[in-house]
Each structure stands twice: as structure tokens, then as C-alpha cells.
Design a protein around this motif. Structure first.
Motif, PDB file in Angstrom:
ATOM      1  N   GLU A 295      26.852  11.378 -15.757  1.00 17.09           N
ATOM      2  CA  GLU A 295      26.642  10.098 -16.415  1.00 17.09           C
ATOM      3  C   GLU A 295      25.350   9.441 -15.915  1.00 17.09           C
ATOM      4  OE1 GLU A 295      30.885   8.103 -17.160  1.00 17.09           O
ATOM      5  OE2 GLU A 295      30.655   8.818 -15.096  1.00 17.09           O
ATOM      6  N   ILE A 296      24.683   8.745 -16.808  1.00 22.20           N
ATOM      7  CA  ILE A 296      23.459   8.039 -16.434  1.00 22.20           C
ATOM      8  C   ILE A 296      23.554   6.597 -16.905  1.00 22.20           C
ATOM      9  CG2 ILE A 296      22.029   8.391 -18.506  1.00 22.20           C
ATOM     10  CD1 ILE A 296      20.844   9.150 -14.929  1.00 22.20           C
ATOM     11  N   LYS A 297      23.088   5.671 -16.108  1.00 21.04           N
ATOM     12  CA  LYS A 297      23.125   4.251 -16.463  1.00 21.04           C
ATOM     13  C   LYS A 297      21.818   3.843 -17.137  1.00 21.04           C
ATOM     14  CE  LYS A 297      26.273   3.218 -12.644  1.00 21.04           C
ATOM     15  NZ  LYS A 297      26.472   2.468 -11.362  1.00 21.04           N
ATOM     16  N   ASP A 298      21.699   2.571 -17.463  1.00 22.36           N
ATOM     17  CA  ASP A 298      20.479   2.092 -18.106  1.00 22.36           C
ATOM     18  C   ASP A 298      19.314   1.987 -17.125  1.00 22.36           C
ATOM     19  OD1 ASP A 298      21.530   2.004 -20.599  1.00 22.36           O
ATOM     20  OD2 ASP A 298      21.789  -0.163 -20.702  1.00 22.36           O
ATOM     21  N   VAL A 299      19.616   1.608 -15.898  1.00 21.30           N
ATOM     22  CA  VAL A 299      18.583   1.499 -14.865  1.00 21.30           C
ATOM     23  C   VAL A 299      18.988   2.397 -13.706  1.00 21.30           C
ATOM     24  CG1 VAL A 299      17.344  -0.051 -13.316  1.00 21.30           C
ATOM     25  CG2 VAL A 299      18.096  -0.883 -15.553  1.00 21.30           C
ATOM     26  N   ASN A 300      18.086   3.295 -13.299  1.00 22.38           N
ATOM     27  CA  ASN A 300      18.425   4.313 -12.307  1.00 22.38           C
ATOM     28  C   ASN A 300      17.312   4.466 -11.268  1.00 22.38           C
ATOM     29  OD1 ASN A 300      20.806   5.508 -13.969  1.00 22.38           O
ATOM     30  ND2 ASN A 300      19.088   5.543 -15.394  1.00 22.38           N
ATOM     31  N   PRO A 301      17.679   4.827 -10.028  1.00 27.04           N
ATOM     32  CA  PRO A 301      16.661   5.009  -8.994  1.00 27.04           C
ATOM     33  C   PRO A 301      15.915   6.321  -9.166  1.00 27.04           C
ATOM     34  CG  PRO A 301      18.815   5.580  -8.117  1.00 27.04           C
ATOM     35  CD  PRO A 301      19.051   5.053  -9.517  1.00 27.04           C
TER      36      PRO A 301
ATOM     37  N   GLU B 112      22.142  10.953  -3.421  1.00 29.77           N
ATOM     38  CA  GLU B 112      23.590  10.850  -3.584  1.00 29.77           C
ATOM     39  C   GLU B 112      23.953  10.299  -4.956  1.00 29.77           C
ATOM     40  OE1 GLU B 112      27.484  11.417  -2.820  1.00 29.77           O
ATOM     41  OE2 GLU B 112      25.778  12.105  -1.619  1.00 29.77           O
ATOM     42  N   TYR B 113      23.110   9.414  -5.466  1.00 22.56           N
ATOM     43  CA  TYR B 113      23.328   8.826  -6.789  1.00 22.56           C
ATOM     44  C   TYR B 113      23.409   9.910  -7.858  1.00 22.56           C
ATOM     45  CZ  TYR B 113      22.371   5.670 -10.791  1.00 22.56           C
ATOM     46  OH  TYR B 113      22.432   4.971 -11.967  1.00 22.56           O
ATOM     47  N   TYR B 114      22.688  10.996  -7.619  1.00 24.39           N
ATOM     48  CA  TYR B 114      22.603  12.081  -8.599  1.00 24.39           C
ATOM     49  C   TYR B 114      23.396  13.319  -8.174  1.00 24.39           C
ATOM     50  CZ  TYR B 114      18.732   9.356 -10.571  1.00 24.39           C
ATOM     51  OH  TYR B 114      17.964   8.379 -11.134  1.00 24.39           O
TER      52      TYR B 114
END
Length: 571
Positions: A95-101, A108-110
Motif C-alpha cells: 500500500e502507498i499513501k498520498d505523501v511518502n518518505p 521500514e516504511y517500505y
């Protein structure tokens, strides 16, 4: 104080790009009867005795190397393992959000994306043994299958690894859990987020090449696979870094053709299908309107606060939509023509206006009128605007000093970002004069600021309409001939009454191809799957799913297209 407009994520059921909304257009072709009712009041069927040649049958392009087309489409064991691969891909929730690092800043986010990469390596061993795999910006994947003739332009296939988030509130509404990848043998359906947007295409591209490698195929022309990882949030981290990486290596106008996600094949009548590669996309511009005024205590309010002024401008904008600009070079006209020529569901008068539109101003006007009456077609022939974010005020007893709102526009293919913003400015100037405000745009005052304040118009994001890719000539002929072969001689081989025609189509949203324009003029957004209403309604929503046989036809198309380009294309 200034009010900052923030990006606001939309729930997966509401967030729907132009691609996903206008997938529905294909399903709508079967009900073009509604357009006829609007135009003529008739609902009777028409005779197809007189047919024009604008949507004639394409000759199937049959390659000499045709080893596995039948295997892909009709072998039970191949189907079983293909379903398993797509099912397991769906089970990894990328899943991907609208604003991502940036990936390097927060690995870890990915985490699920790294897991997905490991899955691909394990699932497609021949691909990972024989193709060069590069990671661009940590997560973007670029596969290179080097051809034997380096002077030939490469073919580029695209897809994206990410999926829109599943709204946890809707989780229990799913027929099967959204990341289960469940296969229902009775209905031949694979369920789950990403099953149709667009892990099916990504897996199909890898499966086709894995099979070609297993068949010992040696490509003359280099094959590239480019997989972004944030297409659902505009590709800012993925495709926007992959495209220049490819351009730096190969140069401008260096790619033979690009295939990315897009429309598929739709039934328009009993046994009659139209394949509709998208060869154009509308433009895009976001405009922030800020009404700057005076504050004070709300017990002594002015006649109109900044919120009131902004609200009036919103009302004026919404009451004055952009005029339509239907022209026969709009790719949607090709789709309408195929329906008119080959579907008994199109009423006679509507059919006649579609056929006569290229030479009759009256028919063209009446057709435009009909299209404007139907929401499935209306927004493909005009620029649109939607006020999506509104911010103003901070306290009940304090007058709002600043009120802002964001307008999202999708720019008609014959228009431009500048023309779109100019129309907003006209109405902003009207409101500024009405309330005694100034007007500011592009670093200068069109109307000087007054003691009451001023309205500022600022463009924050823009994209011109995409170049329209050719719908004739050698590159198009290979694409259309391949589609015809896969379905006429493959998918429909046991259906004597099935007919397929190939048209073009237009999309109001934008895919990752927006970053690849420099690489080729031949960009086609197409997934070789048969669409139906139930599938189309679930994209980005509850119960997303894909028919397993439709997934097989997508694999067959990629396989056949690679071979056909090698055999039939020149430099």
C-alpha cells in the motif's frame, strides 16, 4: 495568520484516478443506447447493412515463433501456476499513501516492497538469472533483457508495484479478505487489492518473459521493464526517477514503444468486442485560490468575510463549467465509431450522427450534445474543475483573515494549462471587482490590493495534455495486429461468432507514462483483458478482482507482442 493547505488522503473507496473511472467507459459502450435516447428519443435497434470502413477488422499478426501462445491461454497446469503467482503477489500489501518518505530515509516504511522484491526473485528465477535488474531510488525496478542487435530501439513495458490502501472500515465488506489473493474456482475469479490495478499486469509481463526464456527465445531488440512504486500518489518517487534514468542511458526518442496499464477489451454487443488502447491523456493543473482580508472580532463583522468571498467565487466557478470541445481527432471518437458500426444497440439516428460527424458540422454538434448529456463521456470532451479542499477560519469569535481553496482541473486535449488558469482568473477578477478586492497572480497584481485585501491565484502543480500517440503507421499496426491475433486466434479460437475490433481511447487521469514522454511518441496504455461491469466497479474499492482467464490473455499479449515487434518492426 496564513492557513496552510495540506495534502489529504482519500479513502481507497473514494480515491479514483481517471484510468479507473474511465475503465467504466468501456462497460458503458454496451449501453450507448442511453445516448441515443438523449439525442433522438429512440430506443430501437438499427440495421448494420451499411457500414463505413473507419473501424474495419485488423489483420491478425501471427509470428513465426509461436511456441507457447496456446499453452498460456489453454493449458490447465499453466493456468494453475499463473493463478498461484498472482495470488501470492496480492498477499503482499504494498500500500502507498498520498505523501511518502524517500525510501533511503525510512526503509521500514517500505518493508512490504522489499518483501515483494524477494517474492519476484523467487517466483521468476529465469528472469532474474538472465535479465539485468537495477534498483532506482531504492525501490524502482528496471529489468533489462539485452537484445542481440543494439541498433534497434528497445521496447518498454511498465506497471507499478504499489496499490491503493484498503479502508479498514470496509474490511468486513469484502467477499474475501482484501490481501488474501483468494481464487474462487467456481467463478474463475482472483480476489484482492491489486488484482486489477495493477499487479496483474506486472505479473503478466514477468510471466511472459519467463515463458519466453523457458522457450529459449533470443530477442533481437532489447526489452525493458520499468516498475514504479508510488503510481497511486503520482509517481513522484518512482516513475519520476526511473524515466530520466532510462533517458540518460538511451537518449530522447530512443524507445520503440511503451505499454503501460490502461483499458482492455469490452463487449459492445453479443459476440462483438472492442479493444481500446489509450493513446492520449488529459492534462492536469491544481490552483490554490487564497482570499486575503482583514481580521477582527466576529461581533462586528463586515458584509462579507473572506469565507463569504471565497464561497461566492466557488459558486461562480461551479456555475460556469468549461465549454465542450468535441473534435473527431479525440481518441474517444474511434471508440464510438466502432460501437456505431458493429453494435445493434446503437440507435439509428445516433449511429448516423457518429458516422457523419467527420463531414457534417450538424452531426458533430448533435453528437457533442449527446456526449455532454452522459457523465461517462462528458468529461472526455471538456476541461473539468473540482474544488477539493477548502480551509478558512480558526476560531468562532475571530474573523477569518485568510481563506483558501484548491481547484483540481483535468485539461481537455485541445486546451492547455495556461488557457485553463486564464478562465479561473477571469472569474476571480469578476469576484475581486464585485467585493473591492485586489487580484494577484504570477508575482504581480492584476488589480492592486485594496484596504479590504486581495485574491491570490497560484498554480501549484501542472501537466499539459499528453501527446497523442499514433493510431496508424507501423508501430500501431503491430500493436493492433498482435491484439487481433491473441484474441481471434487464441482467446476466441473456439467461438465462431466472436468478432474483435481495435479502436483508441482517452483517459482523463494520468498514469506513470507522464514522465516518459521524451522517450517515444508511441505510448499505449493497454491491458489485454476482457472487462466487465462487476470488475470495473471494484477498482480502488471493495471487492477488487480479476477473471483468471483475463489474466492469461494479458500474459499471451505480452508474449506475442515481444515476438511480433522482433519479427515485423524496422528501426
Amino acid at each position: 495568520m496564513a492557513i496552510r493547505l495540506e495534502d489529504k488522503s482519500l479513502e481507497s473507496g473514494r480515491k479514483c484516478s481517471g484510468l479507473k473511472r474511465h475503465w467504466k467507459l468501456l462497460a458503458a459502450l454496451g449501453s450507448v443506447l442511453a445516448l441515443g435516447t438523449i439525442l433522438t428519443g429512440e430506443t430501437s435497434t438499427n440495421s448494420l447493412a451499411e457500414k463505413s470502413s473507419r473501424c474495419g477488422k485488423v489483420e491478425p499478426l501471427v509470428p513465426n515463433f509461436n511456441r507457447s501462445l496456446d499453452l498460456i491461454l489453454h493449458d490447465p497446469e499453466f493456468k494453475k501456476f499463473s493463478i498461484e503467482k498472482l495470488s501470492k503477489a496480492i498477499q503482499i500489501p504494498t500500500e502507498i499513501k498520498d505523501v511518502n518518505p524517500q525510501p533511503a530515509d525510512d526503509p521500514e516504511y517500505y518493508a512490504e516492497f522489499y518483501k515483494f522484491h524477494g517474492f519476484l526473485e523467487k517466483t521468476f528465477p529465469l528472469v532474474h538469472k538472465n535479465l539485468k535488474v537495477e534498483k532506482v531510488n531504492e525501490l524502482g525496478l528496471l529489468y533489462t533483457w539485452q537484445g542481440s542487435e543494439e541498433d534497434l530501439k528497445p521496447v518498454l513495458f511498465m506497471a507499478h508495484q504499489d496499490v491503493v490502501p484498503v479502508n479498514r472500515v470496509t474490511w468486513d465488506s469484502w467477499e474475501y479478505p482484501p490481501f488474501s489473493g483468494h481464487y474462487d474456482e467456481e467463478t474463475d475469479i482472483i480476489w484482492g487489492r491489486g488484482s486489477n490495478d495493477c499487479k496483474n499486469l506486472l505479473i503478466a509481463e514477468l510471466e511472459a518473459i519467463e515463458q519466453l526464456l523457458d522457450d529459449d527465445y533470443k530477442p533481437k531488440r532489447t526489452i525493458l521493464l520499468s516498475f514504479g512504486f508510488d503510481e497511486e500518489s503520482s509517481g513522484l518517487l518512482g516513475a519520476q526517477t526511473l524515466a530520466p534514468f532510462i533517458e540518460k542511458r538511451y537518449g530522447k526518442d530512443s524507445i520503440f514503444s511503451i505499454i503501460d496499464e490502461g483499458f482492455g477489451i469490452a463487449p459492445v454487443d453479443k459476440g462483438v468486442y472492442v479493444a481500446s488502447p489509450i493513446n492520449a491523456e488529459k492534462g492536469y493543473v491544481d490552483v490554490i485560490v487564497t482570499v486575503n482580508g482583514k481580521g477582527g472580532h466576529s461581533s462586528v463583522p463586515p458584509e462579507h468575510t473572506t469565507i463569504g468571498v471565497a464561497a461566492d467565487l466557488v459558486t461562480v466557478l461551479e456555475d460556469h463549467p468549461f465549454d465542450p470541445d468535441f473534435q473527431i481527432d479525440n481518441p474517444i471518437f474511434s471508440l464510438l465509431t466502432c460501437a456505431a458500426e458493429h453494435s445493434n444497440k446503437v440507435p439509428r439516428h445516433l449511429r448516423n450522427h457518429i458516422i457523419k460527424a467527420p463531414k457534417s458540422k450538424l452531426s458533430s454538434k448533435l453528437l457533442q450534445k449527446a456526449l455532454m448529456k452522459d457523465s461517462r463521456f462528458r468529461d472526455l470532451i471538456r476541461t473539468t474543475r473540482a474544488v477539493d479542499i477548502f480551509n478558512g477560519g480558526i476560531k468562532a469569535n475571530a474573523l477569518p483573515e485568510v481563506t483558501s481553496f484548491l481547484i483540481n482541473h483535468r485539461v481537455e486535449i485541445h486546451s492547455s494549462v495556461e488557457a485553463t488558469v486564464d478562465q479561473d482568473l477571469q472569474y476571480a477578477e469578476q469576484i475581486a471587482k464585485k467585493y473591492g478586492y485586489g487580484l494577484h497572480h504570477n508575482g504581480e497584481f492584476i488589480i492592486p490590493a485594496t484596504e479590504l485585501g486581495y485574491i491570490d491565484i497560484k498554480v501549484v502543480k501542472s501537466l499539459e495534455p499528453a501527446p497523442v500517440s499514433p493510431s496508424s503507421g507501423p508501430v500501431w499496426e503491430i500493436l493492433a495486429g498482435t491484439i487481433q491475433n491473441v484474441f481471434e486466434n487464441g482467446v476466441f479460437v473456439n467461438q465462431d461468432d466472436a468478432e474483435l475490433y481495435v479502436s483508441t481511447a482517452l483517459m482523463s487521469g494520468n498514469t506513470d507514462t507522464r514522465y516518459y514522454w521524451n522517450l517515444t511518441k508511441n505510448i499505449y496504455r493497454f491491458t489485454a483483458s476482457i472487462a466487465d461491469g462487476t470488475v470495473l466497479k471494484t477498482i480502488h474499492s471493495v471487492n477488487e478482482h480479476v477473471n483468471a482467464d483475463s489474466h492469461l490473455s494479458a500474459i499471451a499479449f505480452i508474449y506475442n507482442y515481444i515476438v511480433n515487434v522482433d519479427e515485423y518492426a524496422k528501426q
